[in-house]
Structure formats: C-alpha cells, structure tokens
Write a protein that holds these residues in place. Structure first.
Motif, PDB file in Angstrom:
ATOM      1  N   THR A   7      -5.757  20.424  -3.479  1.00 38.61           N
ATOM      2  CA  THR A   7      -5.579  19.248  -2.631  1.00 38.61           C
ATOM      3  C   THR A   7      -5.813  18.005  -3.478  1.00 38.61           C
ATOM      4  O   THR A   7      -6.824  17.906  -4.173  1.00 38.61           O
ATOM      5  CB  THR A   7      -6.569  19.238  -1.452  1.00 38.61           C
ATOM      6  N   ASP A   8      -4.895  17.087  -3.426  1.00 37.58           N
ATOM      7  CA  ASP A   8      -4.998  15.839  -4.180  1.00 37.58           C
ATOM      8  C   ASP A   8      -4.689  14.666  -3.258  1.00 37.58           C
ATOM      9  O   ASP A   8      -3.840  14.774  -2.375  1.00 37.58           O
ATOM     10  CB  ASP A   8      -4.010  15.809  -5.348  1.00 37.58           C
ATOM     11  N   LEU A   9      -5.375  13.554  -3.488  1.00 34.67           N
ATOM     12  CA  LEU A   9      -5.156  12.328  -2.727  1.00 34.67           C
ATOM     13  C   LEU A   9      -4.900  11.196  -3.709  1.00 34.67           C
ATOM     14  O   LEU A   9      -5.628  11.050  -4.697  1.00 34.67           O
ATOM     15  CB  LEU A   9      -6.377  12.000  -1.866  1.00 34.67           C
ATOM     16  N   HIS A  10      -3.875  10.417  -3.435  1.00 37.48           N
ATOM     17  CA  HIS A  10      -3.526   9.280  -4.293  1.00 37.48           C
ATOM     18  C   HIS A  10      -3.315   8.050  -3.403  1.00 37.48           C
ATOM     19  O   HIS A  10      -2.526   8.102  -2.459  1.00 37.48           O
ATOM     20  CB  HIS A  10      -2.257   9.583  -5.088  1.00 37.48           C
ATOM     21  N   SER A  22      -4.859   1.857  -8.551  1.00 44.24           N
ATOM     22  CA  SER A  22      -4.758   3.128  -7.846  1.00 44.24           C
ATOM     23  C   SER A  22      -6.010   3.981  -8.015  1.00 44.24           C
ATOM     24  O   SER A  22      -6.772   3.822  -8.972  1.00 44.24           O
ATOM     25  CB  SER A  22      -3.528   3.912  -8.314  1.00 44.24           C
ATOM     26  N   LEU A  23      -6.192   4.875  -7.072  1.00 44.66           N
ATOM     27  CA  LEU A  23      -7.272   5.870  -7.083  1.00 44.66           C
ATOM     28  C   LEU A  23      -6.617   7.216  -6.854  1.00 44.66           C
ATOM     29  O   LEU A  23      -5.851   7.394  -5.900  1.00 44.66           O
ATOM     30  CB  LEU A  23      -8.291   5.595  -5.972  1.00 44.66           C
ATOM     31  N   HIS A  24      -6.915   8.157  -7.732  1.00 52.09           N
ATOM     32  CA  HIS A  24      -6.402   9.523  -7.591  1.00 52.09           C
ATOM     33  C   HIS A  24      -7.601  10.465  -7.560  1.00 52.09           C
ATOM     34  O   HIS A  24      -8.437  10.423  -8.454  1.00 52.09           O
ATOM     35  CB  HIS A  24      -5.468   9.882  -8.744  1.00 52.09           C
ATOM     36  N   ILE A  25      -7.677  11.291  -6.524  1.00 53.20           N
ATOM     37  CA  ILE A  25      -8.762  12.277  -6.404  1.00 53.20           C
ATOM     38  C   ILE A  25      -8.135  13.658  -6.467  1.00 53.20           C
ATOM     39  O   ILE A  25      -7.322  14.028  -5.623  1.00 53.20           O
ATOM     40  CB  ILE A  25      -9.543  12.113  -5.083  1.00 53.20           C
ATOM     41  N   ASN A  26      -8.501  14.418  -7.494  1.00 50.21           N
ATOM     42  CA  ASN A  26      -8.060  15.803  -7.632  1.00 50.21           C
ATOM     43  C   ASN A  26      -9.096  16.724  -7.011  1.00 50.21           C
ATOM     44  O   ASN A  26     -10.292  16.444  -7.059  1.00 50.21           O
ATOM     45  CB  ASN A  26      -7.921  16.187  -9.114  1.00 50.21           C
ATOM     46  N   ASN A  27      -8.649  17.856  -6.474  1.00 52.39           N
ATOM     47  CA  ASN A  27      -9.535  18.863  -5.898  1.00 52.39           C
ATOM     48  C   ASN A  27     -10.431  18.237  -4.828  1.00 52.39           C
ATOM     49  O   ASN A  27     -11.655  18.290  -4.897  1.00 52.39           O
ATOM     50  CB  ASN A  27     -10.358  19.544  -6.994  1.00 52.39           C
ATOM     51  N   TRP A  30       0.820  -1.210   0.000  1.00 53.29           N
ATOM     52  CA  TRP A  30       0.000   0.000   0.000  1.00 53.29           C
ATOM     53  C   TRP A  30       0.855   1.261   0.000  1.00 53.29           C
ATOM     54  O   TRP A  30       1.905   1.317   0.622  1.00 53.29           O
ATOM     55  CB  TRP A  30      -0.905   0.038   1.228  1.00 53.29           C
ATOM     56  N   SER A  31       0.368   2.288  -0.686  1.00 49.91           N
ATOM     57  CA  SER A  31       0.984   3.612  -0.606  1.00 49.91           C
ATOM     58  C   SER A  31      -0.121   4.661  -0.706  1.00 49.91           C
ATOM     59  O   SER A  31      -1.174   4.428  -1.316  1.00 49.91           O
ATOM     60  CB  SER A  31       2.020   3.822  -1.714  1.00 49.91           C
ATOM     61  N   ALA A  32       0.111   5.790  -0.072  1.00 46.47           N
ATOM     62  CA  ALA A  32      -0.861   6.886  -0.112  1.00 46.47           C
ATOM     63  C   ALA A  32      -0.118   8.213  -0.023  1.00 46.47           C
ATOM     64  O   ALA A  32       0.903   8.324   0.659  1.00 46.47           O
ATOM     65  CB  ALA A  32      -1.857   6.758   1.042  1.00 46.47           C
ATOM     66  N   ASP A  33      -0.633   9.210  -0.727  1.00 49.88           N
ATOM     67  CA  ASP A  33      -0.072  10.560  -0.723  1.00 49.88           C
ATOM     68  C   ASP A  33      -1.208  11.567  -0.627  1.00 49.88           C
ATOM     69  O   ASP A  33      -2.191  11.473  -1.380  1.00 49.88           O
ATOM     70  CB  ASP A  33       0.702  10.843  -2.007  1.00 49.88           C
ATOM     71  N   LEU A  34      -1.084  12.520   0.267  1.00 50.37           N
ATOM     72  CA  LEU A  34      -1.998  13.659   0.356  1.00 50.37           C
ATOM     73  C   LEU A  34      -1.144  14.893   0.106  1.00 50.37           C
ATOM     74  O   LEU A  34      -0.182  15.149   0.837  1.00 50.37           O
ATOM     75  CB  LEU A  34      -2.657  13.740   1.731  1.00 50.37           C
ATOM     76  N   MET A  35      -1.461  15.633  -0.960  1.00 43.31           N
ATOM     77  CA  MET A  35      -0.662  16.781  -1.349  1.00 43.31           C
ATOM     78  C   MET A  35      -1.516  18.039  -1.329  1.00 43.31           C
ATOM     79  O   MET A  35      -2.672  18.010  -1.758  1.00 43.31           O
ATOM     80  CB  MET A  35      -0.075  16.560  -2.744  1.00 43.31           C
ATOM     81  N   THR A  36      -0.945  19.144  -0.818  1.00 41.09           N
ATOM     82  CA  THR A  36      -1.648  20.430  -0.804  1.00 41.09           C
ATOM     83  C   THR A  36      -0.746  21.510  -1.378  1.00 41.09           C
ATOM     84  O   THR A  36       0.483  21.425  -1.315  1.00 41.09           O
ATOM     85  CB  THR A  36      -2.067  20.844   0.629  1.00 41.09           C
ATOM     86  N   ASN A  37      -1.384  22.535  -1.940  1.00 40.02           N
ATOM     87  CA  ASN A  37      -0.666  23.672  -2.497  1.00 40.02           C
ATOM     88  C   ASN A  37      -1.560  24.899  -2.314  1.00 40.02           C
ATOM     89  O   ASN A  37      -2.635  24.986  -2.900  1.00 40.02           O
ATOM     90  CB  ASN A  37      -0.374  23.430  -3.973  1.00 40.02           C
ATOM     91  N   PHE A  38      -1.122  25.850  -1.479  1.00 39.48           N
ATOM     92  CA  PHE A  38      -1.870  27.075  -1.213  1.00 39.48           C
ATOM     93  C   PHE A  38      -1.119  28.236  -1.847  1.00 39.48           C
ATOM     94  O   PHE A  38       0.067  28.434  -1.594  1.00 39.48           O
ATOM     95  CB  PHE A  38      -2.001  27.301   0.300  1.00 39.48           C
ATOM     96  N   VAL A  39      -1.811  29.000  -2.694  1.00 35.67           N
ATOM     97  CA  VAL A  39      -1.211  30.138  -3.391  1.00 35.67           C
ATOM     98  C   VAL A  39      -1.960  31.384  -2.932  1.00 35.67           C
ATOM     99  O   VAL A  39      -3.159  31.519  -3.193  1.00 35.67           O
ATOM    100  CB  VAL A  39      -1.304  29.970  -4.925  1.00 35.67           C
ATOM    101  N   LEU A  64     -11.242  22.581 -12.339  1.00 32.42           N
ATOM    102  CA  LEU A  64     -12.227  21.516 -12.463  1.00 32.42           C
ATOM    103  C   LEU A  64     -12.749  21.180 -11.072  1.00 32.42           C
ATOM    104  O   LEU A  64     -12.008  21.280 -10.105  1.00 32.42           O
ATOM    105  CB  LEU A  64     -11.529  20.286 -13.029  1.00 32.42           C
ATOM    106  N   GLY A  65     -13.973  20.770 -10.965  1.00 32.78           N
ATOM    107  CA  GLY A  65     -14.477  20.306  -9.677  1.00 32.78           C
ATOM    108  C   GLY A  65     -13.765  19.031  -9.266  1.00 32.78           C
ATOM    109  O   GLY A  65     -12.879  18.541  -9.972  1.00 32.78           O
ATOM    110  N   ARG A  66     -14.176  18.475  -8.151  1.00 28.58           N
ATOM    111  CA  ARG A  66     -13.568  17.218  -7.696  1.00 28.58           C
ATOM    112  C   ARG A  66     -13.686  16.197  -8.819  1.00 28.58           C
ATOM    113  O   ARG A  66     -14.732  16.048  -9.435  1.00 28.58           O
ATOM    114  CB  ARG A  66     -14.278  16.714  -6.444  1.00 28.58           C
ATOM    115  N   ASN A  67     -12.602  15.487  -9.085  1.00 27.06           N
ATOM    116  CA  ASN A  67     -12.640  14.468 -10.127  1.00 27.06           C
ATOM    117  C   ASN A  67     -11.764  13.299  -9.698  1.00 27.06           C
ATOM    118  O   ASN A  67     -10.862  13.438  -8.876  1.00 27.06           O
ATOM    119  CB  ASN A  67     -12.231  15.036 -11.485  1.00 27.06           C
ATOM    120  N   TYR A  68     -12.066  12.140 -10.248  1.00 24.96           N
ATOM    121  CA  TYR A  68     -11.454  10.885  -9.835  1.00 24.96           C
ATOM    122  C   TYR A  68     -10.819  10.194 -11.029  1.00 24.96           C
ATOM    123  O   TYR A  68     -11.300  10.300 -12.150  1.00 24.96           O
ATOM    124  CB  TYR A  68     -12.503   9.916  -9.276  1.00 24.96           C
ATOM    125  N   MET A  69      -9.783   9.446 -10.749  1.00 28.62           N
ATOM    126  CA  MET A  69      -9.208   8.586 -11.769  1.00 28.62           C
ATOM    127  C   MET A  69      -8.866   7.255 -11.112  1.00 28.62           C
ATOM    128  O   MET A  69      -8.166   7.210 -10.098  1.00 28.62           O
ATOM    129  CB  MET A  69      -7.934   9.200 -12.369  1.00 28.62           C
TER     130      MET A  69
END
Length: 179
Positions: free
Chosen positions: A129-132, A144-149, A101-110, A167-172
């Motif tokens: 904010t993205d979750l993978h 894998s599951l990737h959730i953007n926004n 298993w692996s997981a990443d939660l990434m954030t970027n505030f501008v 884009l609104g929340r989207n999944y891959m």
C-alpha cells in the motif's frame, strides 16, 4: 472507452527454458549460494478497468490469475512440474486531482504464493500500500509526500529459498523547482 470507463482483458502464456534460480545452501554453519537452470511456464488472464467517477476522482481495479510452474532435476531430483510464485494478484488505485492538489492511494495484493524450493512451502500473501500526495503552488514548483508500506507490513518479497523482507513504513518528502 465506454462512457467513463475503460476495460481491458489480456491472456498470456510464457515458456522459459533454463531460467536461473538461486538456492541458498547451508553446510556446517557455512552459507553458500548455488545457481541452477530450471524451466518455467505459466498461462493466465488479466482483467482491468479504469473508472472516471467525476472531474476530480477516478479509480483503477485489476485482477490476474495464473498457474506458474517450474522444473529442475538439480533442485527437485526429478523432472516433474511444481507450482511456484503466486496464483493471483489484485491491484487497485484511487486518484484525486483538483486545482493544485493531487493524491493517489495504490494497493497490490499478491496471494496463494508458493516458494520455488523442494518442499513447496506456502508464503503468506503480500499486500503493498502506497500513498502519494502532492501540491503545486505554481507551474514551476511541486511539494510532495510519498508513504510506502502504509500499514507497516513485513512481507516476504522473494519466492526462492532465502527470505528478503519488505522495508517498514517509509516516507519521502520532495520539493522540486523547474527553471
């Protein structure tokens, strides 16, 4: 590397002559785009760290401060320097890896964003904010599951006279097999 942490500091400066800027112009209900050359410059500093908390868990953090400016007689009617883009940016990430298993939660505030138009309008901050999450049943397969926004924010992505929204929340969902 100091123990379980890595630290980085970067100073930067750029000075661009004749960068191309697009400006949306509306005349009698018709929309057109005009392209202008403008000078741009910025000076800043970026600080970042990667922390290895234990065998499975790590994180990264960063902050950047800058002072971006532009000038163009065609857009502003004078040759004064004007603030553009963002003054600071904060990034972070949490990383987990154990067995398959692996997981990443990434954030970027501008933050402290200013558009490039004549009236120097302020733009609300961006917060990406993205979750993978991934699972590897064996060396040849990966699911894998990737959730953007993740928070489904409607952020303005541009700094020019026109607005393009995120884009609104989207999944891959992905399944890959190596052979």
């Amino acid at each position: 590397m100091t123990g379980k942490a890595t630290y980085k500091v970067a100073l930067f400066h750029y000075d661009i002559k004749d960068a191309i800027e697009a400006k949306v112009i509306e005349t009698h209900g018709l929309i057109d785009v005009e392209y202008n050359n403008q000078d741009q410059r910025s000076t800043g500093i970026e600080l970042s760290t990667v922390l290895q908390h234990n065998k499975e868990f790590s994180s990264n953090w960063g902050i950047m401060f800058q002072n971006p400016k532009t000038r163009s007689g065609k857009i502003y009617g004078d040759s004064d320097w004007h603030s553009i883009y963002n003054k600071y940016q904060i990034t972070s990430g949490l990383h987990y890896q154990k067995d398959k298993w692996s997981a990443d939660l990434m954030t970027n505030f501008v933050g402290n964003r200013t558009s490039a138009d004549k009236y120097q309008r302020h733009i609300k901050p961006q917060f990406f904010t993205d979750l993978h999450v991934a699972y590897e049943p064996n060396a040849n397969q990966r699911i894998s599951l990737h959730i953007n926004n993740l928070f489904d924010r409607k952020d303005i992505l541009t700094n020019s006279t026109s607005n393009f929204y995120s884009l609104g929340r989207n999944y891959m969902v992905d399944y890959s097999y190596k052979f």
